[in-house]
Design a protein around this motif. Sequence first.
Motif, short mmCIF file in Angstrom:
data_model
loop_
_atom_site.label_atom_id
_atom_site.label_comp_id
_atom_site.label_asym_id
_atom_site.label_seq_id
_atom_site.Cartn_x
_atom_site.Cartn_y
_atom_site.Cartn_z
N GLY A 238 -1.73 -2.39 -3.40
CA GLY A 238 -3.02 -2.48 -2.73
C GLY A 238 -3.22 -1.31 -1.78
O GLY A 238 -3.42 -1.54 -0.61
N GLY A 239 -3.13 -0.08 -2.27
CA GLY A 239 -3.01 0.19 -3.69
C GLY A 239 -2.17 1.43 -3.95
O GLY A 239 -1.66 2.08 -3.05
N TYR B 189 -7.86 -3.31 -9.98
CA TYR B 189 -8.76 -3.56 -8.85
C TYR B 189 -9.08 -2.21 -8.24
O TYR B 189 -8.21 -1.35 -8.12
N LEU C 207 -10.03 -0.27 -4.86
CA LEU C 207 -10.00 -0.39 -3.40
C LEU C 207 -10.93 0.64 -2.79
O LEU C 207 -11.13 1.72 -3.36
N ALA D 219 0.83 -1.21 0.00
CA ALA D 219 0.00 0.00 0.00
C ALA D 219 0.86 1.26 0.00
O ALA D 219 1.87 1.34 0.70
N GLY E 209 -6.62 3.30 -5.36
CA GLY E 209 -7.40 3.95 -4.32
C GLY E 209 -7.55 5.43 -4.59
O GLY E 209 -6.74 6.03 -5.32
N TYR F 75 -13.33 -5.69 -6.74
CA TYR F 75 -13.44 -4.71 -5.66
C TYR F 75 -12.84 -5.29 -4.38
O TYR F 75 -13.15 -6.41 -4.00
N ALA F 76 -11.96 -4.51 -3.75
CA ALA F 76 -11.34 -4.93 -2.49
C ALA F 76 -11.74 -3.95 -1.40
O ALA F 76 -11.46 -2.75 -1.51
N ALA G 277 -11.55 -2.41 2.40
CA ALA G 277 -10.53 -2.25 3.45
C ALA G 277 -11.11 -2.45 4.84
O ALA G 277 -10.99 -1.60 5.73
N GLY H 293 -3.95 -2.38 -7.87
CA GLY H 293 -5.08 -1.90 -7.09
C GLY H 293 -5.02 -0.39 -6.99
O GLY H 293 -3.94 0.20 -6.82
#
Length: 326
Positions: free
Chosen positions: A76-77, A164, A166, A44, A108, A183-184, A186, A106
């Motif tokens: 991630g991300g 993806y 986030l 991240a 964000g 879709y991830a 958190a 990913g």
Amino acid sequence: MTVRLSVLDLAPIGPDETPTQALSHSVDLARAAERSGYARVWYAEHHNMARIASSATSVLIAHVAAHTESIRLGAGGVMLPNHSPLTIAEQFGTLASLHPGRIDLGLGRAPGGDRAVFVALRREPSSSDAFPQDVLELQAYLGDDTRVHGVEAVPGKGTHVPLYILGSSLFGAQLAAQLGLPYAFASHFAPAALEQAIAVYREGFQPSAQLDSPYLMVAANAFAAASTGEAEEQFAAARRSRVRMMMKRGPSTPEYSDGEIDAFLASPQGAQLADMMRVTAVGTGAEVRAWLDELASQTGADEIITAHGALTPAARVASVELTAAG
């Protein structure tokens, strides 16, 4: 049936560690995840945080990829408002060219830091408003047809690095559904909107060239150890450490005892901080794996991305291995 597992690594810098040591530990963790059969490891983007070494995600991914063989690696991300889509397309296009079939991206919308970070990055808080358009521009750079006349990502074009979205709110769920992307959520630090976001994502999903049907990743903290008691101690220590970091306001901040931190977390004032780590599996490897499988069953998750938060590198590696072994 057990759920697919992956790992989120924040590359934590321990109190007596250097960034060099922390990044070496990230290689060890990724190798453990690879040996143990995890699907992927993500890193991240954070800025201006003294205890996190994953600020330059693409550089870290390249280093770990060179020291592993097969596991997928990604962001991630990446916090896209901090960058131009072309820059990220070139970075991840390069990674995909160096390590074909192993790179994820990913994305964000958060800044990954405070207002001072935006200034230092030469960005504006309003940059977040362009996130949906920037995702589409980035996707096109990594695809076959650019959206910007006369500009192509090299490397990048034709790599089709999977994207993806986030999020920890409904915005990301809506966007991932609209664009037909995985879709991830958190939930490892912001679980409040988990159920609602999942519903929004599933109900609004529109198939795309990348994805025929919804693909949901749910994040969870994990503390697996040789005994339940040891895992509980690791979780308590990690939670206190996080609270101390969040309460730190400078050199004048008092050094709170463990008892004072625990009392604060049990108080109405500390309830919100305590709830941040509600989605946490604690116990032996078998207990943690069973808890994660139940979380997947409850949420319908296709994959659980685990954040192993023990304070020592050896304990984090052990947690990864024990969780996989179940």
